[in-house]
Design a protein around this motif. Structure first.
Motif, PDB file in Angstrom:
ATOM      1  N   VAL A 131      29.346  36.276 -89.973  1.00 15.66           N
ATOM      2  CA  VAL A 131      29.077  35.423 -91.123  1.00 15.66           C
ATOM      3  C   VAL A 131      28.296  36.233 -92.142  1.00 15.66           C
ATOM      4  O   VAL A 131      27.345  36.948 -91.804  1.00 15.66           O
ATOM      5  CB  VAL A 131      28.265  34.173 -90.709  1.00 15.66           C
ATOM      6  N   ASP A 132      28.678  36.103 -93.424  1.00 14.45           N
ATOM      7  CA  ASP A 132      28.023  36.891 -94.465  1.00 14.45           C
ATOM      8  C   ASP A 132      26.523  36.647 -94.486  1.00 14.45           C
ATOM      9  O   ASP A 132      25.720  37.570 -94.414  1.00 14.45           O
ATOM     10  CB  ASP A 132      28.620  36.539 -95.839  1.00 14.45           C
ATOM     11  N   GLU A 133      26.147  35.391 -94.595  1.00 17.65           N
ATOM     12  CA  GLU A 133      24.737  35.041 -94.656  1.00 17.65           C
ATOM     13  C   GLU A 133      24.597  33.553 -94.374  1.00 17.65           C
ATOM     14  O   GLU A 133      25.412  32.752 -94.829  1.00 17.65           O
ATOM     15  CB  GLU A 133      24.173  35.367 -96.039  1.00 17.65           C
ATOM     16  N   PHE A 134      23.553  33.184 -93.616  1.00 22.56           N
ATOM     17  CA  PHE A 134      23.345  31.761 -93.368  1.00 22.56           C
ATOM     18  C   PHE A 134      21.877  31.468 -93.124  1.00 22.56           C
ATOM     19  O   PHE A 134      21.080  32.355 -92.811  1.00 22.56           O
ATOM     20  CB  PHE A 134      24.199  31.273 -92.196  1.00 22.56           C
ATOM     21  N   GLU A 135      21.533  30.200 -93.298  1.00 22.03           N
ATOM     22  CA  GLU A 135      20.198  29.701 -93.023  1.00 22.03           C
ATOM     23  C   GLU A 135      20.321  28.494 -92.105  1.00 22.03           C
ATOM     24  O   GLU A 135      21.391  27.884 -92.005  1.00 22.03           O
ATOM     25  CB  GLU A 135      19.488  29.286 -94.315  1.00 22.03           C
ATOM     26  N   VAL A 136      19.229  28.138 -91.438  1.00 22.90           N
ATOM     27  CA  VAL A 136      19.205  26.985 -90.543  1.00 22.90           C
ATOM     28  C   VAL A 136      18.026  26.107 -90.934  1.00 22.90           C
ATOM     29  O   VAL A 136      16.893  26.591 -91.030  1.00 22.90           O
ATOM     30  CB  VAL A 136      19.068  27.421 -89.062  1.00 22.90           C
ATOM     31  N   VAL A 137      18.310  24.829 -91.154  1.00 18.13           N
ATOM     32  CA  VAL A 137      17.268  23.875 -91.534  1.00 18.13           C
ATOM     33  C   VAL A 137      17.192  22.784 -90.467  1.00 18.13           C
ATOM     34  O   VAL A 137      18.182  22.087 -90.210  1.00 18.13           O
ATOM     35  CB  VAL A 137      17.564  23.236 -92.905  1.00 18.13           C
ATOM     36  N   ASP A 174      20.896  18.580 -79.519  1.00 15.33           N
ATOM     37  CA  ASP A 174      21.131  18.587 -78.074  1.00 15.33           C
ATOM     38  C   ASP A 174      22.509  19.129 -77.701  1.00 15.33           C
ATOM     39  O   ASP A 174      22.909  19.044 -76.538  1.00 15.33           O
ATOM     40  CB  ASP A 174      20.934  17.185 -77.486  1.00 15.33           C
ATOM     41  N   ASP A 175      23.231  19.679 -78.668  1.00 12.54           N
ATOM     42  CA  ASP A 175      24.510  20.316 -78.385  1.00 12.54           C
ATOM     43  C   ASP A 175      24.338  21.830 -78.396  1.00 12.54           C
ATOM     44  O   ASP A 175      23.246  22.340 -78.632  1.00 12.54           O
ATOM     45  CB  ASP A 175      25.560  19.889 -79.423  1.00 12.54           C
ATOM     46  N   VAL A 176      25.429  22.564 -78.158  1.00 16.31           N
ATOM     47  CA  VAL A 176      25.382  24.026 -78.175  1.00 16.31           C
ATOM     48  C   VAL A 176      26.648  24.544 -78.866  1.00 16.31           C
ATOM     49  O   VAL A 176      27.755  24.364 -78.347  1.00 16.31           O
ATOM     50  CB  VAL A 176      25.300  24.623 -76.751  1.00 16.31           C
ATOM     51  N   VAL A 177      26.476  25.179 -80.031  1.00 20.95           N
ATOM     52  CA  VAL A 177      27.630  25.747 -80.713  1.00 20.95           C
ATOM     53  C   VAL A 177      28.079  26.993 -79.972  1.00 20.95           C
ATOM     54  O   VAL A 177      27.280  27.717 -79.384  1.00 20.95           O
ATOM     55  CB  VAL A 177      27.305  26.072 -82.189  1.00 20.95           C
ATOM     56  N   ARG A 178      29.380  27.226 -79.987  1.00 24.80           N
ATOM     57  CA  ARG A 178      29.951  28.347 -79.251  1.00 24.80           C
ATOM     58  C   ARG A 178      30.096  29.573 -80.158  1.00 24.80           C
ATOM     59  O   ARG A 178      30.110  29.451 -81.394  1.00 24.80           O
ATOM     60  CB  ARG A 178      31.325  27.960 -78.670  1.00 24.80           C
ATOM     61  N   PRO A 179      30.213  30.762 -79.586  1.00 20.92           N
ATOM     62  CA  PRO A 179      30.430  31.959 -80.400  1.00 20.92           C
ATOM     63  C   PRO A 179      31.639  31.805 -81.316  1.00 20.92           C
ATOM     64  O   PRO A 179      32.685  31.292 -80.899  1.00 20.92           O
ATOM     65  CB  PRO A 179      30.661  33.051 -79.348  1.00 20.92           C
ATOM     66  N   GLY A 180      31.488  32.224 -82.551  1.00 17.55           N
ATOM     67  CA  GLY A 180      32.578  32.122 -83.520  1.00 17.55           C
ATOM     68  C   GLY A 180      32.613  30.826 -84.294  1.00 17.55           C
ATOM     69  O   GLY A 180      33.420  30.677 -85.222  1.00 17.55           O
ATOM     70  N   TRP A 181      31.744  29.868 -83.934  1.00 17.56           N
ATOM     71  CA  TRP A 181      31.725  28.554 -84.599  1.00 17.56           C
ATOM     72  C   TRP A 181      31.517  28.680 -86.107  1.00 17.56           C
ATOM     73  O   TRP A 181      32.304  28.163 -86.902  1.00 17.56           O
ATOM     74  CB  TRP A 181      30.620  27.706 -83.963  1.00 17.56           C
ATOM     75  N   LEU A 182      30.480  29.392 -86.515  1.00 17.73           N
ATOM     76  CA  LEU A 182      30.139  29.449 -87.931  1.00 17.73           C
ATOM     77  C   LEU A 182      31.107  30.340 -88.702  1.00 17.73           C
ATOM     78  O   LEU A 182      31.428  30.054 -89.859  1.00 17.73           O
ATOM     79  CB  LEU A 182      28.698  29.940 -88.107  1.00 17.73           C
ATOM     80  N   ALA A 183      31.584  31.401 -88.091  1.00 13.01           N
ATOM     81  CA  ALA A 183      32.549  32.272 -88.767  1.00 13.01           C
ATOM     82  C   ALA A 183      33.841  31.514 -89.065  1.00 13.01           C
ATOM     83  O   ALA A 183      34.443  31.686 -90.136  1.00 13.01           O
ATOM     84  CB  ALA A 183      32.840  33.505 -87.906  1.00 13.01           C
ATOM     85  N   ALA A 184      34.283  30.668 -88.122  1.00 13.35           N
ATOM     86  CA  ALA A 184      35.499  29.877 -88.348  1.00 13.35           C
ATOM     87  C   ALA A 184      35.297  28.873 -89.475  1.00 13.35           C
ATOM     88  O   ALA A 184      36.207  28.621 -90.275  1.00 13.35           O
ATOM     89  CB  ALA A 184      35.900  29.162 -87.058  1.00 13.35           C
ATOM     90  N   ILE A 185      34.104  28.287 -89.553  1.00 11.89           N
ATOM     91  CA  ILE A 185      33.804  27.348 -90.637  1.00 11.89           C
ATOM     92  C   ILE A 185      33.788  28.074 -91.978  1.00 11.89           C
ATOM     93  O   ILE A 185      34.384  27.613 -92.965  1.00 11.89           O
ATOM     94  CB  ILE A 185      32.455  26.648 -90.373  1.00 11.89           C
ATOM     95  N   GLN A 186      33.106  29.218 -92.033  1.00 16.21           N
ATOM     96  CA  GLN A 186      33.051  29.956 -93.288  1.00 16.21           C
ATOM     97  C   GLN A 186      34.446  30.415 -93.716  1.00 16.21           C
ATOM     98  O   GLN A 186      34.786  30.384 -94.912  1.00 16.21           O
ATOM     99  CB  GLN A 186      32.123  31.154 -93.166  1.00 16.21           C
ATOM    100  N   ASN A 187      35.257  30.833 -92.763  1.00 20.64           N
ATOM    101  CA  ASN A 187      36.620  31.251 -93.084  1.00 20.64           C
ATOM    102  C   ASN A 187      37.409  30.107 -93.715  1.00 20.64           C
ATOM    103  O   ASN A 187      38.188  30.319 -94.658  1.00 20.64           O
ATOM    104  CB  ASN A 187      37.328  31.741 -91.819  1.00 20.64           C
ATOM    105  N   ALA A 188      37.197  28.888 -93.216  1.00 21.27           N
ATOM    106  CA  ALA A 188      37.885  27.727 -93.794  1.00 21.27           C
ATOM    107  C   ALA A 188      37.460  27.508 -95.244  1.00 21.27           C
ATOM    108  O   ALA A 188      38.300  27.243 -96.118  1.00 21.27           O
ATOM    109  CB  ALA A 188      37.584  26.486 -92.964  1.00 21.27           C
ATOM    110  N   PHE A 189      36.167  27.628 -95.518  1.00 18.29           N
ATOM    111  CA  PHE A 189      35.702  27.475 -96.898  1.00 18.29           C
ATOM    112  C   PHE A 189      36.221  28.604 -97.783  1.00 18.29           C
ATOM    113  O   PHE A 189      36.560  28.380 -98.950  1.00 18.29           O
ATOM    114  CB  PHE A 189      34.178  27.415 -96.944  1.00 18.29           C
ATOM    115  N   ASN A 190      36.307  29.803 -97.246  1.00 15.10           N
ATOM    116  CA  ASN A 190      36.851  30.920 -98.027  1.00 15.10           C
ATOM    117  C   ASN A 190      38.307  30.703 -98.405  1.00 15.10           C
ATOM    118  O   ASN A 190      38.796  31.259 -99.388  1.00 15.10           O
ATOM    119  CB  ASN A 190      36.711  32.226 -97.245  1.00 15.10           C
ATOM    120  N   GLN A 191      39.007  29.871 -97.609  1.00 13.93           N
ATOM    121  CA  GLN A 191      40.399  29.549 -97.901  1.00 13.93           C
ATOM    122  C   GLN A 191      40.547  28.322 -98.789  1.00 13.93           C
ATOM    123  O   GLN A 191      41.656  27.865 -99.044  1.00 13.93           O
ATOM    124  CB  GLN A 191      41.158  29.326 -96.592  1.00 13.93           C
TER     125      GLN A 191
END
Length: 305
Positions: free
Chosen positions: A63-69, A126-143
């Motif tokens: 992921v290029d850059e991200f923050e967590v709030v 209380d959940d757990v995101v899996r590897p690649g979760w955020l990259a797949a989301i960012q890729n969708a926005f890039n498209q």
């Protein structure tokens, strides 16, 4: 779901944390970076699970850059101190106070309001995101996606569902608050989540989003989050009942989302299934029966209000 650190599952590691100095070298200038994506997490009394989720989020790669709030809704356990300790190690993470809010929708809104990215990914404490979760989301926005629906994985944190043969992966047609992303501008234009709804505010937001844009969310099958579900009969029944209570109100607001013929067919099928599967009450699949029964009871209660 809305909720000290537990044992980390595969794919979550403290190696994903970045030092403050390293992070400052990559910090964007100003708000609303054209590359940055924000992750918004509501939390209330989530000390037992939030460290695992934060390490999973902060460990995302590609992921290029991200923050967590993280917005804390008046926790009385160690949630605040747990988040603060991790934030000291990685300044991509910020903790904000949402104790004045009266529930999950308002807490999500507070978290989203503090986000600086051009898009916001929502997940739960209380959940757990899996590897690649955020990259797949960012890729969708890039498209060019306006919003992103993600896959909910059910076995990792709920092994009993694997034992009874429940599906491992689900992607809801209706929006789930801890499993989607949206552009920041659209989120603000629609006014965020409706705080008058104690439950189902995420689904209602999804209906408004679809009506406003005129198309469904992008389905990012590479974005997976392992969800934590109730573990006993009573908790499963109660959760399903609460979610179903709001359905009549959702139908009133968004009738196009609930075709009348489909509604009555669904109710008939549900009643038939409950009667035929009463034997499940004494077997390993009793949680499936509890969920279906809670949903039916909540639907009736919501209709009679």
């Amino acid at each position: 779901m809305y909720a000290g650190p537990q044992g980390l599952h595969q794919g979550t590691s403290a190696r994903g944390l970045q030092s403050n100095s390293a992070r400052r070298r990559r910090r964007s200038t100003g708000s609303g970076s054209t590359k940055m994506i924000s992750v918004a997490i509501p939390a209330r009394n989530a000390a037992a699970t939030i460290a695992e989720q934060l390490l999973a989020v902060l460990g995302q790669q590609g992921v290029d850059e991200f923050e967590v709030v993280v917005a804390d809704n008046g926790s009385t356990d160690a949630t605040v101190s747990t988040v603060a300790a991790i934030a000291q190690q990685d300044d991509r993470l910020r903790l904000i106070d949402a104790s004045a809010e009266c529930g999950e929708p308002g807490t999500r809104n507070v978290a989203a309001a503090a986000c600086n990215g051009t898009s916001i990914a929502f997940c739960d404490a209380d959940d757990v995101v899996r590897p690649g979760w955020l990259a797949a989301i960012q890729n969708a926005f890039n498209q060019g996606a306006h919003g992103v629906n993600v896959v909910r994985e059910q076995w990792l944190l709920n092994p009993e569902l694997q034992r009874i043969g429940a599906p491992q992966y689900r992607m809801n047609n209706w929006l789930a608050g801890g499993a989607f992303a949206v552009t920041r501008d659209l989120y603000r234009e629609l006014g965020g989540f409706d705080v008058t709804l104690p439950y189902g505010a995420d689904t209602e937001f999804g209906f408004r989003l679809r009506a406003h844009v005129g198309r469904d969310l992008y389905r990012a099958r590479g974005a997976v989050v392992s969800v934590r579900l109730p573990k006993d009969f009573r908790a499963t029944f109660t959760r399903a009942r609460r979610l179903a209570r709001v359905r009549p109100e959702l139908r009133r607001r968004h009738p196009d989302e609930f075709p009348l013929g489909h509604l009555w067919s669904m109710r008939a099928e549900q009643a038939t299934w409950l009667v035929r599967n009463i034997p499940l009450l004494t077997g390993r699949s009793r949680l499936r029966w509890a969920e279906a029964c809670g949903s039916a009871v909540g639907e009736v209660e919501g209709t009679l209000r």
